[in-house]
Design a protein around this motif. Structure first.
Motif, PDB file in Angstrom:
ATOM      1  N   ASP A 397      60.528  32.324  16.815  1.00 26.83           N
ATOM      2  CA  ASP A 397      59.283  31.575  16.926  1.00 26.83           C
ATOM      3  C   ASP A 397      58.118  32.400  16.385  1.00 26.83           C
ATOM      4  OD1 ASP A 397      57.391  29.521  18.428  1.00 26.83           O
ATOM      5  OD2 ASP A 397      56.830  31.503  19.179  1.00 26.83           O
ATOM      6  N   ALA A 398      58.036  33.662  16.792  1.00 30.25           N
ATOM      7  CA  ALA A 398      56.946  34.521  16.350  1.00 30.25           C
ATOM      8  C   ALA A 398      57.006  34.764  14.844  1.00 30.25           C
ATOM      9  CB  ALA A 398      56.983  35.851  17.107  1.00 30.25           C
ATOM     10  N   PHE A 399      58.205  34.983  14.326  1.00 31.70           N
ATOM     11  CA  PHE A 399      58.355  35.212  12.886  1.00 31.70           C
ATOM     12  C   PHE A 399      57.858  34.009  12.104  1.00 31.70           C
ATOM     13  CE2 PHE A 399      60.487  35.215   8.826  1.00 31.70           C
ATOM     14  CZ  PHE A 399      60.512  36.547   8.446  1.00 31.70           C
ATOM     15  N   LEU A 400      58.238  32.801  12.530  1.00 36.42           N
ATOM     16  CA  LEU A 400      57.833  31.598  11.810  1.00 36.42           C
ATOM     17  C   LEU A 400      56.340  31.338  11.953  1.00 36.42           C
ATOM     18  CD1 LEU A 400      60.816  29.254  12.693  1.00 36.42           C
ATOM     19  CD2 LEU A 400      60.410  30.439  10.531  1.00 36.42           C
ATOM     20  N   LEU A 401      55.772  31.630  13.136  1.00 33.50           N
ATOM     21  CA  LEU A 401      54.325  31.476  13.304  1.00 33.50           C
ATOM     22  C   LEU A 401      53.564  32.358  12.322  1.00 33.50           C
ATOM     23  CD1 LEU A 401      54.034  31.357  17.195  1.00 33.50           C
ATOM     24  CD2 LEU A 401      53.389  29.521  15.620  1.00 33.50           C
ATOM     25  N   ALA A 402      54.026  33.605  12.170  1.00 32.47           N
ATOM     26  CA  ALA A 402      53.342  34.517  11.251  1.00 32.47           C
ATOM     27  C   ALA A 402      53.571  34.121   9.805  1.00 32.47           C
ATOM     28  CB  ALA A 402      53.817  35.949  11.500  1.00 32.47           C
ATOM     29  N   TRP A 403      54.805  33.691   9.484  1.00 29.83           N
ATOM     30  CA  TRP A 403      55.108  33.367   8.086  1.00 29.83           C
ATOM     31  C   TRP A 403      54.399  32.094   7.653  1.00 29.83           C
ATOM     32  CZ3 TRP A 403      56.726  35.693   3.923  1.00 29.83           C
ATOM     33  CH2 TRP A 403      57.026  34.908   2.801  1.00 29.83           C
ATOM     34  N   TYR A 404      54.703  31.002   8.313  1.00 33.20           N
ATOM     35  CA  TYR A 404      54.094  29.739   7.884  1.00 33.20           C
ATOM     36  C   TYR A 404      52.589  29.727   8.149  1.00 33.20           C
ATOM     37  CZ  TYR A 404      58.692  27.663   7.107  1.00 33.20           C
ATOM     38  OH  TYR A 404      59.948  27.373   6.625  1.00 33.20           O
ATOM     39  N   GLY A 405      52.147  30.437   9.197  1.00 31.69           N
ATOM     40  CA  GLY A 405      50.722  30.502   9.489  1.00 31.69           C
ATOM     41  C   GLY A 405      49.951  31.446   8.590  1.00 31.69           C
ATOM     42  N   ASN A 406      50.657  32.192   7.725  1.00 29.85           N
ATOM     43  CA  ASN A 406      50.039  33.121   6.767  1.00 29.85           C
ATOM     44  C   ASN A 406      49.138  34.126   7.503  1.00 29.85           C
ATOM     45  OD1 ASN A 406      49.673  34.172   4.216  1.00 29.85           O
ATOM     46  ND2 ASN A 406      48.038  32.749   3.653  1.00 29.85           N
ATOM     47  N   LEU A 407      49.656  34.639   8.617  1.00 27.60           N
ATOM     48  CA  LEU A 407      48.873  35.550   9.436  1.00 27.60           C
ATOM     49  C   LEU A 407      49.006  36.990   8.942  1.00 27.60           C
ATOM     50  CD1 LEU A 407      49.830  34.194  12.991  1.00 27.60           C
ATOM     51  CD2 LEU A 407      47.925  33.489  11.520  1.00 27.60           C
ATOM     52  N   THR A 408      47.987  37.775   9.190  1.00 32.22           N
ATOM     53  CA  THR A 408      48.012  39.203   8.880  1.00 32.22           C
ATOM     54  C   THR A 408      48.316  39.964  10.165  1.00 32.22           C
ATOM     55  OG1 THR A 408      46.413  38.957   7.088  1.00 32.22           O
ATOM     56  CG2 THR A 408      46.701  41.166   8.027  1.00 32.22           C
ATOM     57  N   LEU A 409      49.417  40.709  10.163  1.00 31.33           N
ATOM     58  CA  LEU A 409      49.892  41.392  11.363  1.00 31.33           C
ATOM     59  C   LEU A 409      49.558  42.879  11.294  1.00 31.33           C
ATOM     60  CD1 LEU A 409      53.479  39.828  11.513  1.00 31.33           C
ATOM     61  CD2 LEU A 409      51.438  39.072  12.769  1.00 31.33           C
ATOM     62  N   PRO A 410      49.257  43.495  12.431  1.00 33.23           N
ATOM     63  CA  PRO A 410      49.040  44.951  12.430  1.00 33.23           C
ATOM     64  C   PRO A 410      50.329  45.703  12.133  1.00 33.23           C
ATOM     65  CG  PRO A 410      48.975  44.069  14.661  1.00 33.23           C
ATOM     66  CD  PRO A 410      49.035  42.893  13.753  1.00 33.23           C
ATOM     67  N   ARG A 411      50.214  46.736  11.308  1.00 32.29           N
ATOM     68  CA  ARG A 411      51.380  47.527  10.909  1.00 32.29           C
ATOM     69  C   ARG A 411      51.553  48.700  11.874  1.00 32.29           C
ATOM     70  NH1 ARG A 411      51.260  49.361   4.801  1.00 32.29           N
ATOM     71  NH2 ARG A 411      51.475  47.106   4.534  1.00 32.29           N
ATOM     72  N   ILE A 412      52.803  48.982  12.206  1.00 41.14           N
ATOM     73  CA  ILE A 412      53.124  50.066  13.134  1.00 41.14           C
ATOM     74  C   ILE A 412      53.337  51.360  12.354  1.00 41.14           C
ATOM     75  CG2 ILE A 412      54.786  50.869  14.862  1.00 41.14           C
ATOM     76  CD1 ILE A 412      55.413  47.883  15.393  1.00 41.14           C
ATOM     77  N   ALA A 613      59.743  23.435  11.741  1.00 39.04           N
ATOM     78  CA  ALA A 613      58.596  24.233  12.171  1.00 39.04           C
ATOM     79  C   ALA A 613      57.272  23.785  11.537  1.00 39.04           C
ATOM     80  CB  ALA A 613      58.856  25.712  11.889  1.00 39.04           C
ATOM     81  N   PRO A 614      57.208  23.508  10.216  1.00 40.43           N
ATOM     82  CA  PRO A 614      55.908  23.145   9.637  1.00 40.43           C
ATOM     83  C   PRO A 614      55.322  21.852  10.180  1.00 40.43           C
ATOM     84  CG  PRO A 614      57.444  23.834   7.926  1.00 40.43           C
ATOM     85  CD  PRO A 614      58.242  23.660   9.182  1.00 40.43           C
ATOM     86  N   HIS A 615      56.123  21.085  10.906  1.00 39.67           N
ATOM     87  CA  HIS A 615      55.663  19.771  11.370  1.00 39.67           C
ATOM     88  C   HIS A 615      55.399  19.737  12.869  1.00 39.67           C
ATOM     89  CE1 HIS A 615      56.971  18.616   7.374  1.00 39.67           C
ATOM     90  NE2 HIS A 615      58.151  19.130   7.649  1.00 39.67           N
ATOM     91  N   LEU A 616      55.507  20.886  13.539  1.00 34.39           N
ATOM     92  CA  LEU A 616      55.300  20.933  14.981  1.00 34.39           C
ATOM     93  C   LEU A 616      53.886  21.428  15.305  1.00 34.39           C
ATOM     94  CD1 LEU A 616      58.727  22.353  16.182  1.00 34.39           C
ATOM     95  CD2 LEU A 616      57.870  20.024  16.428  1.00 34.39           C
ATOM     96  N   PRO A 617      53.259  20.883  16.340  1.00 38.97           N
ATOM     97  CA  PRO A 617      51.866  21.252  16.647  1.00 38.97           C
ATOM     98  C   PRO A 617      51.680  22.721  16.995  1.00 38.97           C
ATOM     99  CG  PRO A 617      52.831  19.876  18.398  1.00 38.97           C
ATOM    100  CD  PRO A 617      53.772  19.834  17.239  1.00 38.97           C
ATOM    101  N   GLU A 632      42.223  25.933  14.937  1.00 40.37           N
ATOM    102  CA  GLU A 632      43.575  25.469  14.646  1.00 40.37           C
ATOM    103  C   GLU A 632      43.790  25.413  13.141  1.00 40.37           C
ATOM    104  OE1 GLU A 632      45.171  22.057  16.472  1.00 40.37           O
ATOM    105  OE2 GLU A 632      44.860  22.791  18.521  1.00 40.37           O
ATOM    106  N   LEU A 633      44.951  25.840  12.709  1.00 41.00           N
ATOM    107  CA  LEU A 633      45.249  25.896  11.289  1.00 41.00           C
ATOM    108  C   LEU A 633      45.361  24.500  10.702  1.00 41.00           C
ATOM    109  CD1 LEU A 633      48.000  28.700  11.258  1.00 41.00           C
ATOM    110  CD2 LEU A 633      45.520  28.949  11.042  1.00 41.00           C
ATOM    111  N   THR A 634      44.951  24.371   9.473  1.00 43.40           N
ATOM    112  CA  THR A 634      45.124  23.135   8.715  1.00 43.40           C
ATOM    113  C   THR A 634      46.245  23.333   7.711  1.00 43.40           C
ATOM    114  OG1 THR A 634      43.585  23.749   6.960  1.00 43.40           O
ATOM    115  CG2 THR A 634      42.653  22.719   8.954  1.00 43.40           C
ATOM    116  N   ASP A 635      46.649  22.255   7.061  1.00 48.37           N
ATOM    117  CA  ASP A 635      47.700  22.367   6.050  1.00 48.37           C
ATOM    118  C   ASP A 635      47.305  23.336   4.945  1.00 48.37           C
ATOM    119  OD1 ASP A 635      49.135  20.590   7.507  1.00 48.37           O
ATOM    120  OD2 ASP A 635      48.959  18.907   6.113  1.00 48.37           O
TER     121      ASP A 635
END
Length: 646
Positions: A397-412, A613-617, A632-635
Motif C-alpha cells: 500500500d505504501a509503495f503504491l501510494l508513493a509511486w502513483y502519488g509521485n511523492l518525494t520520500l526522505p532518503r536514509i 489502485a489508481p481508481h481508489l479514493p 487531495e491529489l488530482t489526476d
C-alpha cells in the motif's frame, strides 16, 4: 516385415501393457505369495486429479502403478502419515510436463503414438522381484540421502523400465484425495487468535522459531515422482550477492497452468533451502484451498451482512471488463464460492469471496478480479502469520501510494546504519550498483522502506526496486536492501534478452501484462525519467533521526506487536480480515498460513490495464492526510506509469 514384427512396432495402449503385467504378477504371486496380492493400475492415461473415485475404483488400494517409462511400487511401510494409491497418482500427475498435463486434464480422448511399454520378460520379472523384496521380510532401509523427517513416511519405489534402476521416495498424503479423504462443510468456526501469550525469544525478534528448526520432510517435499512442492530445486552457485535455492511447479488456475516458483535467498545454501521450502509451502497453501472443505456457494444478495463485498477491495474500470475475456463483472445475484474468515477487530466471522484469498482457485464465475499472493504469510502460529501478512499489505500500500502519488520520500543515510547493512551496500557496489533506501511511511506509522539499486554506468538493468515493512525500523531497512540484492544479478541479462519487447512496452503500457514485466521495464535506461523523485529528490537523513518518534511495543509477547499494527489500521478506519489457509501438511510441521485482507488499503496488481489502485479514493486522500501533500491529489498530480514493484 512380418505380421508379428508389425504388431510389435505398433504402440500398445497402456491398459494392455498393464493387463499383461497384472497377469504376470498374479501368476508369480500365486506360485509364491508374499504379502497381499499386487494390484496394478495405470498412470498417465486418465486424469487422476479430476476423475472421481467411482471412476477409478482400484486406484486407492493399488500397489503397482505402470506409466509409459516406469513402474512405481507403493505406497508401503510408513510409520507416520497415511497415503493411498490415489494420493500417489495425484502427486505424480502434478509433476508432469505442461504438454502431458494439458493432454490429461483438458484434452480430448487420447491415442497412444509413442513408445508405450512393450514389457519384456526381464522387465516383468524385475517388477515382481522388486515387489517381493518390498513386501517380503524386514522393511527395506531408507536411502541414506533422506532426511530424518522423511524416513517415517510411506514410501514409493520407482523402477525405470529402460535402465532397471530403482529409486525410492517418501510420499505425503494428498489432503483432498477423492479416495481416502473425507470432505467437510465450511463453517464460521474459523480459528481465533490465542488468548495466551506468544512469547518471543527476545523483544526485537519477531519470528518465534528459526527457519531451520521446523521438521521439514525435504525428500517428500521435493522429488521427481511425488514431491508435494515440485520435482527438484536448483542452486545458483554463480550468484554474487546471495546463495539462492529455487524451485517451481505447475499449478492449474483459471488461466491454465502457471509455473509457480519459490526460492530462498540467504547467505548460505542450507539456510536458503529451508527458506525455499517454507515459501513453497506458503505458495502451496495460497494457490488453492488444500483442506478437504467445500466452500459456501451463494449469491452475495443472499448473504447480507455476513459477507465481504468484493468491491470493498477495489474493481477494474468498466473498459477492462469489456475487453478482457477472462474477467467478469461482479454480480451480487450470481452464486460464487465463499470461505469463512474472521474480522480481527470485532472477532466476528465473515464470508470472503474465495477469489480474494486463494489466488489460483478454479474460476466459477468469480473472476471479477485476478488476485495475487499479497497478504499471504506463514508463521509458527496464526498470530505470527497474521502479523507478517499485514506487514506485507502495508508495505505494498505504501509503495503504491508513493509511486502513483509521485511523492518525494526522505532518503536514509546507509553510512550510519549497522555493519550488516553497509556490507549489503558494498556487495551491490561490487556488482556496479548503488543502493538507496527511503522512508516510505505514509499515514500508517509502521516502518516501510523502499530500496532502489541504480546501475553506475547507466546500462541495461538500470533500476531495481524492492520494499519491506517491519515492526523494527532497522530490520525493515535490512530486509528491503536484501530484497534488492536478489534482483541485481539478473536484471541486466533480463533486459538484454527482452529488450525489443520491453522497448515496445515503454511505448505502449498496455503491453505490460505480467508480474515480471513491471520490474523488467525499469531496467530500460529510458524509464529513469519516471523515477526522478527517487533519483534526485528527498533529503538524506540518518535512520535514527527519521524514526526517532517511532515506538514499537518492545515486549516479549508477539500478540502486542500484532495488536499494535491492528490499532494503527483501526485509527485510519481500516479493519483486517484473516482467512486461515493452513494445509494439513503444514499443520503437522507446526506451521500456520493465512491470507490477510484489509479493504481500503491499495491492492497491488500486475498488468497495466488491470490496476485497481489508481481508481481508489485512498490514493488521492492519504498523502494529504499524512501531510505529504497540500491537498487531495488530482489526476494531474499522479504518476500514471506502471509501478516497478518486482
Amino acid at each position: 516385415m512380418t505380421a508379428t514384427a508389425a504388431a510389435a512396432a505398433r504402440p500398445v495402449p497402456l491398459a494392455a501393457a498393464a493387463a499383461r503385467l497384472r497377469e504376470h504378477l498374479r501368476r508369480r504371486w500365486t506360485a509364491q505369495p508374499h504379502g497381499s496380492e499386487p494390484r496394478v493400475v495405470t498412470l498417465g492415461d486418465i486424469d487422476a486429479l479430476a476423475a472421481p473415485a467411482a471412476a477409478q475404483p482400484h486406484r486407492r488400494d493399488a500397489t503397482v502403478h505402470l506409466s509409459a517409462t516406469a513402474v512405481l511400487i507403493g505406497p508401503y511401510t510408513g510409520a507416520a502419515g497415511r497415503g493411498c494409491g490415489h494420493c500417489l497418482a495425484i502427486r505424480w500427475q502434478r509433476l508432469r510436463t505442461r504438454s502431458e498435463r494439458d493432454a490429461l486434464e483438458v484434452g480430448e480422448q487420447m491415442t497412444p503414438v509413442g513408445p508405450w511399454p512393450q514389457l519384456t520378460a526381464y522387465q516383468l520379472d524385475a517388477v515382481w522381484d522388486l515387489h517381493r523384496a518390498i513386501h517380503a521380510g524386514p522393511p527395506l532401509p531408507p536411502p541414506p540421502s533422506w532426511d530424518r523427517h522423511s524416513t517415517p513416511l510411506p514410501r514409493v519405489s520407482q523402477l525405470d523400465l529402460n535402465s532397471l534402476c530403482v529409486r525410492s521416495y517418501p510420499l505425503l498424503a494428498e489432503p483432498r484425495c477423492p479416495s481416502c479423504a473425507v470432505p467437510q462443510p465450511d463453517t464460521p468456526d474459523s480459528p481465533m487468535l490465542a488468548p495466551e501469550p506468544r512469547l518471543k525469544p527476545h523483544p526485537d525478534t519477531y519470528r518465534l522459531r528459526t527457519p531451520g528448526s521446523y521438521p521439514l520432510p525435504e525428500a517428500a517435499l521435493v522429488n521427481p515422482v511425488c514431491g508435494a512442492l515440485g520435482a527438484g530445486t536448483q542452486l545458483t552457485i554463480t550468484s554474487p550477492t546471495t546463495a539462492p535455492v529455487t524451485g517451481s511447479v505447475f499449478i492449474r488456475g483459471y488461466g491454465g497452468l502457471l509455473d509457480v516458483s519459490f526460492s530462498g535467498q540467504a547467505s548460505g545454501y542450507d539456510a536458503s533451502r529451508s527458506l525455499a521450502y517454507l515459501e513453497g509451502l506458503e505458495r502451496y497453501a495460497g494457490t488453492h484451498r488444500r483442506r478437504n472443505v467445500t466452500p459456501v456457494i451463494a449469491a452475495y444478495a443472499d448473504l447480507g451482512a455476513a459477507a465481504l463485498h468484493p468491491d470493498a477491495c477495489g474493481s477494474y474500470p468498466d473498459a477492462v471488463y469489456d475487453s478482457d475475456p477472462i474477467l467478469r463483472r461482479f454480480d451480487p445475484q450470481r452464486p460464487i464460492p465463499w470461505v469463512w474468515g474472521r474480522n480481527l477487530h470485532t472477532g466476528q466471522p465473515v464470508l470472503v469471496p474465495r477469489r480474494l484469498c486463494f489466488y489460483s482457485s478454479p474460476a466459477a464465475g468469480d473472476t471479477f478480479l485476478l488476485s495475487s499472493s499479497s497478504g499471504c504469510a506463514t508463521g509458527s502460529c496464526l498470530e505470527e502469520a497474521a502479523l507478517f501478512g499485514l506487514l506485507e499489505l502495508i508495505e505494498r500500500d505504501a509503495f503504491l501510494l508513493a509511486w502513483y502519488g509521485n511523492l518525494t520520500l526522505p532518503r536514509i543515510d546507509l553510512d550510519g546504519c549497522p555493519p550488516a547493512v553497509r556490507a549489503m551496500a558494498d556487495r551491490a557496489e561490487l556488482q556496479g550498483y548503488r543502493l538507496y533506501a527511503f522512508d516510505n511511511r505514509i499515514d500508517l506509522d509502521v516502518p516501510v522502506v523502499t530500496s532502489l539499486a541504480v546501475r553506475h554506468d547507466g546500462g541495461p538493468g538500470l533500476l531495481s526496486f524492492a520494499a519491506a515493512a517491519h515492526v523494527d525500523p532497522q530490520q525493515a531497512v535490512a530486509a528491503a536492501l536484501a530484497e534488492a540484492l536478489t534482483y541485481i544479478p539478473h536484471q541486466p541479462a533480463t533486459v538484454r534478452r527482452r529488450r525489443p519487447e520491453l522497448e515496445r512496452m515503454a511505448d505502449d503500457y498496455s503491453l505490460v501484462r505480467r508480474l515480471p514485466d513491471h520490474s523488467a521495464l525499469f531496467g530500460l535506461p529510458r524509464m529513469a525519467v519516471h523515477a526522478e523523485s527517487y533519483l534526485h529528490g528527498g533529503e538524506t537523513l540518518p535512520a535514527g533521526q527519521l524514526f526517532a518518534g517511532y515506538r514499537a511495543p518492545g515486549t516479549r509477547d508477539l500478540r502486542d506487536d500484532l495488536h499494535h499494527v491492528l490499532d494503527l489500521l483501526r485509527a485510519q478506519g481500516l479493519e483486517a480480515i484473516m482467512v486461515d489457509q493452513t494445509t494439513p501438511e503444514q499443520e503437522t510441521l507446526g506451521l500456520s498460513s493465512v491470507c490477510m485482507i484489509v479493504p481500503g488499503l491499495l491492492p497491488i496488481d500486475f498488468g497495466w490495464i488491470r490496476q485497481r489502485a489508481p481508481h481508489l479514493p485512498r490514493l488521492r486522500a492519504a498523502p494529504a492526510a499524512a501531510g505529504l501533500a497540500d491537498a487531495e491529489l488530482t489526476d494531474a498530480d499522479l504518476r500514471l506509469v506502471p509501478h516497478p514493484f518486482p
